[in-house]
Write a protein that holds these residues in place. Structure first.
Motif, short mmCIF file in Angstrom:
data_model
loop_
_atom_site.label_atom_id
_atom_site.label_comp_id
_atom_site.label_asym_id
_atom_site.label_seq_id
_atom_site.Cartn_x
_atom_site.Cartn_y
_atom_site.Cartn_z
N TRP A 199 0.80 -1.23 0.00
CA TRP A 199 0.00 0.00 0.00
C TRP A 199 0.84 1.28 0.00
CZ3 TRP A 199 -1.85 -3.37 4.29
CH2 TRP A 199 -2.97 -4.13 3.92
N SER A 200 2.13 1.17 0.18
CA SER A 200 3.00 2.35 0.33
C SER A 200 2.68 3.15 1.59
CB SER A 200 2.90 3.28 -0.91
OG SER A 200 3.31 2.60 -2.07
N HIS A 201 2.20 2.46 2.62
CA HIS A 201 1.98 3.12 3.90
C HIS A 201 3.30 3.59 4.47
CE1 HIS A 201 -2.03 0.80 4.69
NE2 HIS A 201 -2.18 1.81 3.86
N SER A 202 3.28 4.77 5.09
CA SER A 202 4.52 5.30 5.67
C SER A 202 4.91 4.53 6.93
CB SER A 202 4.35 6.78 6.00
OG SER A 202 4.18 7.54 4.82
N TYR A 203 3.93 4.32 7.81
CA TYR A 203 4.23 3.70 9.10
C TYR A 203 4.16 2.18 9.01
CZ TYR A 203 4.21 7.88 12.05
OH TYR A 203 4.52 9.06 12.65
N MET A 204 5.15 1.53 9.63
CA MET A 204 5.14 0.08 9.79
C MET A 204 5.57 -0.27 11.20
SD MET A 204 6.45 -1.36 6.12
CE MET A 204 5.85 -3.03 6.43
N PHE A 205 5.11 -1.43 11.67
CA PHE A 205 5.31 -1.81 13.07
C PHE A 205 5.65 -3.30 13.16
CE2 PHE A 205 3.24 2.04 14.63
CZ PHE A 205 2.44 2.40 13.55
N PHE A 255 4.05 -10.27 14.67
CA PHE A 255 3.16 -9.66 13.70
C PHE A 255 3.76 -8.35 13.19
CE2 PHE A 255 -0.48 -12.34 13.75
CZ PHE A 255 -0.54 -12.88 15.04
N CYS A 256 3.66 -8.19 11.90
CA CYS A 256 4.00 -6.94 11.26
C CYS A 256 2.70 -6.21 10.93
CB CYS A 256 4.79 -7.23 9.99
SG CYS A 256 5.25 -5.80 9.01
N ALA A 257 2.73 -4.89 10.95
CA ALA A 257 1.54 -4.11 10.62
C ALA A 257 1.97 -2.84 9.90
CB ALA A 257 0.75 -3.76 11.87
N SER A 258 1.07 -2.30 9.12
CA SER A 258 1.28 -0.99 8.51
C SER A 258 0.06 -0.14 8.82
CB SER A 258 1.52 -1.09 7.00
OG SER A 258 0.34 -1.52 6.34
N ARG A 259 0.23 1.15 8.76
CA ARG A 259 -0.84 2.06 9.14
C ARG A 259 -1.28 2.90 7.97
NH1 ARG A 259 0.07 6.44 13.82
NH2 ARG A 259 0.21 7.92 12.12
N GLY A 260 -2.62 2.94 7.79
CA GLY A 260 -3.18 3.75 6.71
C GLY A 260 -4.68 3.77 6.83
N GLY A 261 -5.39 3.45 5.75
CA GLY A 261 -6.83 3.43 5.78
C GLY A 261 -7.43 4.80 5.57
N THR A 262 -8.76 4.88 5.66
CA THR A 262 -9.48 6.13 5.38
C THR A 262 -9.10 7.23 6.37
OG1 THR A 262 -11.32 5.28 6.67
CG2 THR A 262 -11.43 4.99 4.28
N SER A 263 -8.84 6.86 7.60
CA SER A 263 -8.51 7.86 8.61
C SER A 263 -7.01 8.09 8.71
CB SER A 263 -9.01 7.40 9.98
OG SER A 263 -8.26 6.28 10.42
N GLY A 311 -3.87 -13.13 11.74
CA GLY A 311 -3.50 -11.82 12.26
C GLY A 311 -4.72 -11.08 12.78
N LEU A 312 -4.50 -9.87 13.26
CA LEU A 312 -5.61 -9.07 13.80
C LEU A 312 -6.32 -8.33 12.67
CD1 LEU A 312 -3.62 -9.47 16.26
CD2 LEU A 312 -4.64 -7.37 17.17
N GLN A 313 -7.63 -8.22 12.81
CA GLN A 313 -8.43 -7.48 11.84
C GLN A 313 -9.16 -6.37 12.57
OE1 GLN A 313 -11.12 -10.16 9.75
NE2 GLN A 313 -9.70 -11.86 10.02
N LEU A 314 -9.22 -5.21 11.96
CA LEU A 314 -9.93 -4.09 12.57
C LEU A 314 -11.43 -4.38 12.57
CD1 LEU A 314 -9.80 -1.20 13.72
CD2 LEU A 314 -10.11 -0.38 11.37
N LEU A 315 -12.05 -4.26 13.74
CA LEU A 315 -13.48 -4.50 13.89
C LEU A 315 -14.24 -3.18 13.83
CD1 LEU A 315 -15.60 -6.72 14.47
CD2 LEU A 315 -15.23 -6.30 16.90
N LEU A 316 -13.83 -2.22 14.62
CA LEU A 316 -14.43 -0.89 14.56
C LEU A 316 -13.51 0.11 15.23
CD1 LEU A 316 -15.51 -0.77 17.67
CD2 LEU A 316 -17.57 -1.77 16.76
N LYS A 317 -13.82 1.39 15.02
CA LYS A 317 -12.95 2.45 15.53
C LYS A 317 -13.78 3.66 15.92
CE LYS A 317 -12.01 4.45 10.96
NZ LYS A 317 -12.72 3.53 10.07
#
Lengths: 113, 113
Positions: free
Chosen positions: A27-33, A90-98, B43-49
Motif C-alpha cells: 500500500w506504500s503506507h509510511s508507518y510500519m510496526f 506480527f508486522c503491521a502498517s498504518r493507513g486506511g481512510t482515517s 492476524g488481527l483485523q480491525l473490527l471498529l474504531k
C-alpha cells in the motif's frame, strides 16, 4: 497480492543463531510496526518506522534490530536468538481512510530451541 | 502515557445471547480507540474504531462500541452472538500525538451452543 505479507510463517531456530523475519506491504503506507504476541501480554511493540530510513524503539526492543531501506519492506532481525524470543511476531502498517488504522500480516510463529 | 485494561480474559457465552467485552483506557489527552478481532492462527483485523463524532460506532457484523469519556471506557457489545464470533478481541488506544497503538491483553470470547 495486495496487502501485507510475512515470511516465513513458521520458523524453528537454535539459541544463538541469527534469524530475520520479513514483512512486505503493497500500500506504500509510511508507518510500519513489529509486535510480538505472548500469552497474558497481548501485543507488545518491538520497533516501528515512520518512513524509509526512520525507525524507533517500542516497548520491548532488546535483542532485535530493524531496517527500512525501502518503504514496502520492514525486516526484523534477531541477532542472537534466545528462548525468551519464542513468540508469534506480527508486522503491521498504518493507513486506511482515517490514516490511523493498522493492518496486520498473518504472523510468524518463531520457536527458539 | 496511555494504557488499556481489558478486565475479562475469557468470556463464555451461549449462542444468541448478548455479550459485552469491557475496555477501559487511561490517557490525559484526546484518544482514538479501536477494537480488533483475531481468529485462530490469523492476524488481527480491525473490527471498529472511534476517532471523533458520534460516540456509538458499529461494525458490519453486528458489534457496536460506545465511547464514554467520563468513564474512560470503550466497551464492545453484541445483542446476539453467533458461533462464528468465537475469537480473541483486543481493545487498543492511540493518543492524537502518538505514533503507535497500545493494546490491551485481550478477551477470549467463547460462544457455545
Amino acid at each position: 497480492d495486495a496487502g501485507i505479507t510475512q515470511s516465513p510463517r513458521y520458523k524453528i531456530t537454535e539459541t544463538g543463531r541469527q534469524v530475520t523475519l520479513m514483512c512486505h506491504q503493497t500500500w506504500s503506507h509510511s508507518y510500519m510496526f513489529w509486535y510480538r504476541q505472548d500469552l497474558g501480554h497481548g501485543l507488545r511493540l518491538i520497533y516501528y518506522s515512520a518512513a524509509a530510513d526512520i525507525t524507533d524503539k517500542g516497548e520491548v526492543p532488546d535483542g532485535y534490530v530493524v531496517s527500512r531501506s525501502k518503504t514496502e519492506n520492514f525486516p526484523l532481525t534477531l541477532e542472537s536468538a534466545t528462548r525468551s524470543q519464542t513468540s508469534v511476531y506480527f508486522c503491521a502498517s498504518r493507513g486506511g481512510t482515517s490514516g490511523y488504522e493498522q493492518y496486520f500480516g498473518p504472523g510468524t510463529r518463531l520457536t527458539v530451541t | 502515557a496511555q494504557s488499556v485494561t481489558q478486565l475479562d480474559s475469557q468470556v463464555p457465552v451461549f449462542e444468541e445471547a448478548p455479550v459485552e467485552l469491557r475496555c477501559n483506557y487511561s490517557s490525559s489527552v484526546s484518544v482514538y480507540l479501536f477494537w480488533y478481532v483475531q481468529y485462530p492462527n490469523q492476524g488481527l483485523q480491525l473490527l471498529l474504531k472511534y476517532l471523533s463524532g458520534s460516540t456509538l460506532v458499529e461494525s458490519i457484523n453486528g458489534f457496536e462500541a460506545e465511547f464514554n469519556k467520563s468513564q474512560t471506557s470503550f466497551h464492545l457489545r453484541k445483542p446476539s452472538v453467533h458461533i462464528s464470533d468465537t475469537a480473541e478481541y483486543f481493545c487498543a488506544v492511540q493518543t492524537g500525538t502518538a505514533s503507535k497503538l497500545t493494546f490491551g491483553t485481550g478477551t477470549r470470547l467463547q460462544v457455545t451452543l
